[in-house]
Each structure stands twice: as C-alpha cells, then as structure tokens.
Design a protein around this motif. Sequence first.
Motif, PDB file in Angstrom:
ATOM      1  N   SER A  13      43.077   9.081  26.700  1.00 49.86           N
ATOM      2  CA  SER A  13      42.026   9.361  25.716  1.00 49.86           C
ATOM      3  C   SER A  13      42.588   9.171  24.326  1.00 49.86           C
ATOM      4  N   TYR A  14      41.733   8.682  23.426  1.00 46.94           N
ATOM      5  CA  TYR A  14      42.138   8.558  22.022  1.00 46.94           C
ATOM      6  C   TYR A  14      42.047   9.918  21.342  1.00 46.94           C
ATOM      7  N   HIS A  15      42.664   9.996  20.167  1.00 50.48           N
ATOM      8  CA  HIS A  15      42.659  11.271  19.440  1.00 50.48           C
ATOM      9  C   HIS A  15      41.250  11.740  19.134  1.00 50.48           C
ATOM     10  N   SER A  16      40.349  10.751  19.002  1.00 52.65           N
ATOM     11  CA  SER A  16      38.961  11.106  18.688  1.00 52.65           C
ATOM     12  C   SER A  16      38.290  11.824  19.860  1.00 52.65           C
ATOM     13  N   GLY A  17      38.977  11.899  21.015  1.00 49.45           N
ATOM     14  CA  GLY A  17      38.404  12.568  22.175  1.00 49.45           C
ATOM     15  C   GLY A  17      37.772  11.584  23.143  1.00 49.45           C
ATOM     16  N   GLN A  18      37.659  10.320  22.711  1.00 49.83           N
ATOM     17  CA  GLN A  18      37.082   9.264  23.552  1.00 49.83           C
ATOM     18  C   GLN A  18      38.025   8.983  24.727  1.00 49.83           C
ATOM     19  N   THR A  19      37.539   9.209  25.956  1.00 49.97           N
ATOM     20  CA  THR A  19      38.354   8.853  27.115  1.00 49.97           C
ATOM     21  C   THR A  19      38.159   7.383  27.403  1.00 49.97           C
ATOM     22  N   ALA A  20      39.229   6.595  27.278  1.00 52.14           N
ATOM     23  CA  ALA A  20      39.087   5.147  27.395  1.00 52.14           C
ATOM     24  C   ALA A  20      39.493   4.656  28.778  1.00 52.14           C
ATOM     25  N   LEU A  21      40.362   5.402  29.467  1.00 46.67           N
ATOM     26  CA  LEU A  21      40.774   5.005  30.818  1.00 46.67           C
ATOM     27  C   LEU A  21      40.673   6.220  31.717  1.00 46.67           C
ATOM     28  N   GLY A  38      35.558  -7.168  31.952  1.00 50.31           N
ATOM     29  CA  GLY A  38      34.682  -6.018  31.764  1.00 50.31           C
ATOM     30  C   GLY A  38      34.020  -6.153  30.411  1.00 50.31           C
ATOM     31  N   SER A  39      32.888  -5.465  30.215  1.00 51.37           N
ATOM     32  CA  SER A  39      32.167  -5.645  28.957  1.00 51.37           C
ATOM     33  C   SER A  39      32.955  -5.036  27.790  1.00 51.37           C
ATOM     34  N   ASN A  40      32.452  -5.230  26.582  1.00 47.32           N
ATOM     35  CA  ASN A  40      33.110  -4.683  25.392  1.00 47.32           C
ATOM     36  C   ASN A  40      33.236  -3.175  25.509  1.00 47.32           C
ATOM     37  N   GLY A  41      34.379  -2.656  25.164  1.00 46.67           N
ATOM     38  CA  GLY A  41      34.564  -1.208  25.197  1.00 46.67           C
ATOM     39  C   GLY A  41      34.856  -0.660  26.577  1.00 46.67           C
ATOM     40  N   SER A  42      35.104  -1.545  27.561  1.00 49.28           N
ATOM     41  CA  SER A  42      35.356  -1.033  28.906  1.00 49.28           C
ATOM     42  C   SER A  42      36.802  -0.569  29.073  1.00 49.28           C
ATOM     43  N   GLY A  43      37.664  -0.848  28.100  1.00 49.92           N
ATOM     44  CA  GLY A  43      39.020  -0.312  28.136  1.00 49.92           C
ATOM     45  C   GLY A  43      40.115  -1.323  28.385  1.00 49.92           C
ATOM     46  N   LYS A  44      39.795  -2.599  28.266  1.00 50.03           N
ATOM     47  CA  LYS A  44      40.808  -3.626  28.550  1.00 50.03           C
ATOM     48  C   LYS A  44      41.994  -3.526  27.590  1.00 50.03           C
ATOM     49  N   SER A  45      41.677  -3.494  26.296  1.00 50.95           N
ATOM     50  CA  SER A  45      42.765  -3.458  25.313  1.00 50.95           C
ATOM     51  C   SER A  45      43.579  -2.177  25.449  1.00 50.95           C
ATOM     52  N   THR A  46      42.890  -1.083  25.730  1.00 53.36           N
ATOM     53  CA  THR A  46      43.590   0.193  25.892  1.00 53.36           C
ATOM     54  C   THR A  46      44.564   0.121  27.064  1.00 53.36           C
ATOM     55  N   LEU A  47      44.089  -0.472  28.170  1.00 52.16           N
ATOM     56  CA  LEU A  47      44.948  -0.621  29.345  1.00 52.16           C
ATOM     57  C   LEU A  47      46.189  -1.454  29.002  1.00 52.16           C
TER      58      LEU A  47
HETATM   59  N1  LIG Z   1      41.844   3.427  18.018  1.00 56.37           N
HETATM   60  C1  LIG Z   1      40.816   3.954  18.688  1.00 56.37           C
HETATM   61  N2  LIG Z   1      40.399   5.206  18.404  1.00 56.37           N
HETATM   62  C2  LIG Z   1      39.384   5.769  19.086  1.00 56.37           C
HETATM   63  N3  LIG Z   1      38.716   5.166  20.073  1.00 56.37           N
HETATM   64  C3  LIG Z   1      39.065   3.920  20.419  1.00 56.37           C
HETATM   65  C4  LIG Z   1      40.136   3.242  19.738  1.00 56.37           C
HETATM   66  N4  LIG Z   1      40.271   2.017  20.286  1.00 56.37           N
HETATM   67  C5  LIG Z   1      39.334   1.931  21.258  1.00 56.37           C
HETATM   68  N5  LIG Z   1      38.608   3.061  21.348  1.00 56.37           N
HETATM   69  C6  LIG Z   1      37.529   3.327  22.304  1.00 56.37           C
HETATM   70  O1  LIG Z   1      38.046   3.184  23.601  1.00 56.37           O
HETATM   71  C7  LIG Z   1      37.136   2.495  24.440  1.00 56.37           C
HETATM   72  C8  LIG Z   1      37.816   1.268  25.040  1.00 56.37           C
HETATM   73  O2  LIG Z   1      38.094   0.340  24.015  1.00 56.37           O
HETATM   74  P1  LIG Z   1      38.903  -0.997  24.246  1.00 56.37           P
HETATM   75  O3  LIG Z   1      40.091  -0.703  25.075  1.00 56.37           O
HETATM   76  O4  LIG Z   1      39.139  -1.594  22.922  1.00 56.37           O
HETATM   77  O5  LIG Z   1      37.851  -1.874  25.063  1.00 56.37           O
HETATM   78  P2  LIG Z   1      37.825  -3.442  25.325  1.00 56.37           P
HETATM   79  O6  LIG Z   1      39.122  -4.013  24.894  1.00 56.37           O
HETATM   80  O7  LIG Z   1      37.553  -3.581  26.784  1.00 56.37           O
HETATM   81  O8  LIG Z   1      36.676  -3.988  24.525  1.00 56.37           O
HETATM   82  C9  LIG Z   1      35.934   2.154  23.593  1.00 56.37           C
HETATM   83  O9  LIG Z   1      34.931   3.092  23.884  1.00 56.37           O
HETATM   84  C10 LIG Z   1      36.407   2.314  22.185  1.00 56.37           C
HETATM   85  O10 LIG Z   1      35.384   2.786  21.362  1.00 56.37           O
END
Ligand SMILES: Nc1ncnc2c1ncn2[C@@H]1O[C@H](COP(=O)(O)OP(=O)(O)O)[C@@H](O)[C@H]1O
Lengths: 275, 260
Positions: A13-21, A38-47
């Motif tokens: 989860s990001y600091h904002s509380g958003q659980t990304a994975l 996966g669609s935008n925001g599905s968590g690829k970059s986070t992974l």
């Molecule tokens: N630096 C960040 N701070 C807070 N939330 C983030 C950050 N980067 C990504 N997110 C959130 O994490 C989720 C996954 O994002 P991301 O991994 O970028 O998806 P993708 O690469 O598949 O488009 C999204 O809901 C996005 O809003």
Amino acid sequence: MDYIIKTQGLNYSYHSGQTALFDVNISIKQGEKTAVIGSNGSGKSTLFLCLNGINKPQKGSVFFKDKKIDYSSKGLLNLRRFVGIVFQNPDDMIFSSSVRQDIAFGLLNMGFSNSQAEEKIKRISDFLNLGSLLDKPVHALSGGEKKRVSLAGVMVMEPEVIILDEPGAYLDTVNTKTVYKIIDDLSLKGKTVIISSHNMDFVLNWAESVIVLKYGKVVFNGKTEDLFLNNELLDFAGLYEPQIIKTYKMLINKGVIAANSTAPKNITELEMLIK
Amino acid sequence: MIDFVNSAHSVKSINPNIKAGFALSVITACVIFKEPLGCVFAMFVMWLIIIKNVVKNDGLSNHLIRHFMLFPILFIALSSFMVSFDITDCGEGIFSVKILDGYFLTVNSEGVKKAVRLFFTSAASLSSMCFLSLTTPVNDIVYVLKTIKCPKEITELFILIYRFIFIVLNMAQSIITAQNCRMAQRTFKTRINSMALMLSSVFVLSYNKSVFIYNAMLSRCYSGDISFLNVKYDSSKKYVLFAVLIVFIIVLISVLERVY
Ligand SMILES: Nc1ncnc2c1ncn2[C@@H]1O[C@H](COP(=O)(O)OP(=O)(O)O)[C@@H](O)[C@H]1O
Ligand SMILES: [Mg+2]
C-alpha cells in the motif's frame, strides 16, 4: 533453480492508504518472455518497483533466484545489479547533463573504472545507434532518442532480468518498432525480459507467459495462448482480444480454416493456416 | 591572434579550469580598472571566440545568441542610463530639467562618464560569463566545482537543479497551454486564478517527479554518491599563455587609458 523471480503473498500500500497490490503470487521463469498486463491503475508499475526492491512490501516477500530479497542497503545494491528496470517515462530516468554521463551513471555506481565504463558505453551506443547523441545535452533529445537513452542506461549494466514498463508509451510507430526490436534482441541474448503493455497484438506475438492484474490482484498467470482464447477472462480483466485472434475465430466460423487448428500468434502464422 | 582563435577548433575540449580562470580574471581586470577601452577589447576577444567557435561549430543560431544577449544588454544600458542622471540644486550640465523648486534633474559630464564606464564594465563582465556558459557544458562546471573543492552536497544539488529547471519549465509550459485552451486568459481575474493553479500544480508535480527520479537513481545502484566520467581535457600551455596574454593586454590598455 527454475524460477528467477517469485513473489509470495505480496501486499503493498502507498502512504496515501491506497492498496496497490493484494496477495500477489507470481513466478517468472529464467529466460522466459513475460508480459504483465491490466488496465491503468491495476498495479503493474507498483509490482515492478517491488521486484527491484524499491517498494518494500508491507506483507509477503519477493524471491530472486530462490533467495529472499535482503532489504539492507548492501543487499539491495546487489539485487539491482541483476534486476534492471526501465521506467515508462524516460524523463524520470535521465537526469545527468549529457547522454554519455547518463549512461555512465549506473556503471560508475557499480564500481567500474572510467575506462571500463567508456568501453561499455561505446558498445551499447553502437548497439542502440546512439553514437551521434553521446555528447548532446539530454534536454535536447527527441522522445524516441530519450527512450533509447533510458534503455541504454539500464542495458549497459547488463542485468540478468530487464523490466520494461510500457516500452511503447510516448513513441511513434517507427520508434516503437525499434524498441520492440531491441527487446527481441535482449531475449535472444538469454536475458529474462518482463514488460508491461497495452498492445495485445504485441503481447500475443511476443510473450511466452502472461500475468494479468486487476485492482492489484493477479487474475491470471500462465501461457499466453490460454489467456487470449478465454473471452470471459479477457472481459473480466478489461482487456481486448487481439486482432489476429478475432480474425482467426471469424475464419473458423466461415469454414475457411479448420476448427482444431492452433491459434496463430501473428499475421504470418495466420496466413499459413489459410494456405 | 585571429588564427589562434580559429585553430582552437573546439573550445569545449579545453580544460574548464583554464576557461573559468580566464573568464574570472578578465572580469576582475575590467572591474578594477573600469576603463572603457580595456573593456571593449575584452568584449571583442570574448565575442570573437564565441562567434568563431560556438556559432560556427555547434550551429548555434545567431538568432538564439541575439535573444540570449538582448535582454541583459538592454537592462545594463537602461540602468547605466539611469546612473547618468543626477539631482542637483543648480541647473548646470549638458542637460537639465527643473523638477521641483530649486531642484534639477541634470545630466553632467561626470555622470555620463560614470554611466559609460559602468556600461562597458558590465557588458564586458557579461560577455565573459557568456563565453564561459556557451563554451562549458554543465559537467565541466561541475568539474570546476570539484577542483575548487566545493562540498559534494552542493555539487550534487547543482546537477539536480540544473536538470530540474528544464523539467519544471516544460511542466509549467504544458499546464499554461492546457489552461489557455480552456480560456484561462479571458479576464484579469481568470488569468490570476489560473496562474495560482498552475504554480500549485507545478509544485505538486515536481514533488512527484522528484520521487520518480530518485527511484530511477536507486534502481541504477545509486548509493549516495554521484560519480562522473572524467573526460580528458586539453590543458596545453598555449591556452594558459593565451589567457595570460589577453588579461595582460586588457590591463595594459586600461593603464595607458588612465594615464592619458
Ligand atoms: N506514488 C503513489 N502514491 C499513491 N498512490 C499511488 C502511487 N503510485 C500509484 N498509486 C496508486 O496505486 C495504484 C496502482 O498504480 P500503478 O502501479 O501505477 O498502476 P499501473 O502501472 O498498472 O497503471 C493506482 O490506484 C494508483 O492510483
Ligand atoms: Mg504504470
């Protein structure tokens, strides 16, 4: 050692509380061309950032060659020698003043001497056709050139695993082709290449295995053909069917090709089926 | 001497320490003597080098240089012009206007002399800085900073700021364009409003950008110390000699000018 990268119950989860994975279990075979879609925001970059040790998961673990990632600074440096990542936006990657200095950045951090670095830069710039750009300031580069420079900065470090986050983004057709060609060359050299992409026809043709993410969860991890013949799954994950598969199904319906023929991956294979 | 300037086909490869030393000593000489002729000579040399090398070799357009120079020159001219005015209580001099009872805005020969000196001194200093910045890529400036043992933190900050300027400018430019497409400039109020919005989003965006850049650095094995490729510089004696000669001529001209 079958798998080069493996994750177990990964939560981030990001600091904002958003659980990304959420509870991500994947395994990537050594040398296998793997696509993460996966669609935008599905968590690829986070992974991807987790696989490189930049994001430290709150729960679960990442394994590189059967060894758990060691999050000490020394352990991370060691991991990053083997796992390189090319970000989606080259502007996030290039920060030195000249192209030559930027490509050298990783090498010097790895402890190569000046002359060794120069030698490697020479080789990579021949390979990526960057020779004329080396002494240019980075803000004077075009989009395609920036992409190639950001690729060079990672490739020159010769990691075993190269992760490319949406390599086709921001590029025109010609530059996209160049980048795809580079990706193919990397696989031929025996590197494990992992990419994320929204271009399903490219994924179908290129990838051997696919990982599909939806809202941070893995909904598919397996062979490419199995995914693209499964319409339900594609719909569920918000993905579209590649043109080739569409055409293939249509041709079966019209009786042009046999219903039990194997699904084609590209135009050439489809053509063979029709003949 | 013109031959010499021509033969130095790439000023860029000359050791940046020599160039920085040269530019700084020319500035010092001009500022100490403040003699117009000396300054004119300094300007002449600087622009000769810039035009012969930067414009010809790097294909930098004259147009760009004119833009590069126009504003500072205008600014210097204007402020020098202001200096030539003086407020006195006797309306003497080349020119004078009565502004208040018993006070005159005058231009006298003393003031003009002062203004001319100021103008030439600043223009010469500016030319030297132009010479340095047009012939020295930022890596080389970093090299100079490293030679004078500038703290590592400042050097690294300098590099990141340099890179950031372009990113933030690009960002601001695209936000302004996007706003203009949506009628941001319609009235004075919308203009101010969109400016504030632009500034605040540039702030947030540049924070995000810095996180990305830091991640990218980490992923390439960054561990707290930016290192650079050392480029081989041409440090031959002839450049040092040339620099000393020019400074000497400036001093000589200035001294002669002062004596006569
Ligand atoms: N630096 C960040 N701070 C807070 N939330 C983030 C950050 N980067 C990504 N997110 C959130 O994490 C989720 C996954 O994002 P991301 O991994 O970028 O998806 P993708 O690469 O598949 O488009 C999204 O809901 C996005 O809003
Ligand atoms: Mg992404």
